[in-house]
Scaffold this motif. Sequence first.
Motif, mmCIF file in Angstrom:
data_model
loop_
_atom_site.group_PDB
_atom_site.id
_atom_site.type_symbol
_atom_site.label_atom_id
_atom_site.label_comp_id
_atom_site.label_asym_id
_atom_site.label_seq_id
_atom_site.Cartn_x
_atom_site.Cartn_y
_atom_site.Cartn_z
ATOM 1 N N LYS A 5 0.850 -1.199 0.000
ATOM 2 C CA LYS A 5 0.000 0.000 0.000
ATOM 3 C C LYS A 5 0.880 1.241 0.000
ATOM 4 O O LYS A 5 1.830 1.341 0.773
ATOM 5 C CB LYS A 5 -0.923 -0.007 1.217
ATOM 6 N N GLU A 7 0.640 5.736 -0.416
ATOM 7 C CA GLU A 7 -0.259 6.879 -0.348
ATOM 8 C C GLU A 7 0.316 7.969 -1.229
ATOM 9 O O GLU A 7 1.500 8.292 -1.147
ATOM 10 C CB GLU A 7 -0.406 7.373 1.089
ATOM 11 N N GLN A 8 -0.535 8.491 -2.096
ATOM 12 C CA GLN A 8 -0.114 9.575 -2.982
ATOM 13 C C GLN A 8 -1.235 10.594 -3.032
ATOM 14 O O GLN A 8 -2.390 10.236 -3.270
ATOM 15 C CB GLN A 8 0.199 9.028 -4.374
ATOM 16 N N GLU A 12 -4.947 6.307 -0.843
ATOM 17 C CA GLU A 12 -4.286 5.017 -0.662
ATOM 18 C C GLU A 12 -4.482 4.167 -1.907
ATOM 19 O O GLU A 12 -5.595 4.043 -2.431
ATOM 20 C CB GLU A 12 -4.859 4.299 0.559
ATOM 21 N N CYS A 42 -7.926 -0.895 0.304
ATOM 22 C CA CYS A 42 -7.865 0.031 -0.836
ATOM 23 C C CYS A 42 -8.898 -0.330 -1.898
ATOM 24 O O CYS A 42 -9.198 -1.498 -2.105
ATOM 25 C CB CYS A 42 -6.487 -0.017 -1.489
ATOM 26 N N SER A 119 -4.329 8.635 -8.136
ATOM 27 C CA SER A 119 -4.435 9.587 -7.029
ATOM 28 C C SER A 119 -5.159 10.866 -7.454
ATOM 29 O O SER A 119 -5.487 11.695 -6.621
ATOM 30 C CB SER A 119 -3.054 9.928 -6.473
#
Length: 121
Positions: A5, A7-8, A12, A42, A119
């Motif tokens: 995983k 995060e951007q 997530e 996610c 994202s």
Amino acid sequence: MNIRKIEQNGIEIAIVTSNEVLITDVQSALDLMATVSYEVGCNRIVLDKSAICEDFFDLKTPLAGEILQKFINYQTKIAIIGDFSSYTSKSLKDFIYESNKGNDIFFLSNEDEASEKLSRV
């Protein structure tokens, strides 16, 4: 199968890698979505095209449409990454082009492009 995983931009995203084909039919696609949701929570997935059976990329079969409809139904966005230049089908190229203009399914060249796209939608 390995699920990582990231995060951007506050989103997530699950990066799924595998040495074997994970998606061969509708049920295996549903299983993948359920596993990713359960393990990392996610609903955005990056998956290498090598983890999807070749029949998926033959639009004469209904497989791609059936599988991708499940991703849409279950509100899961997916970016399939890899080199798609070896496919000569005009209909597949058109399908990839149209998918990339949407908000749910993307065909991109690498993980960085995929995570950036997922994202932003």
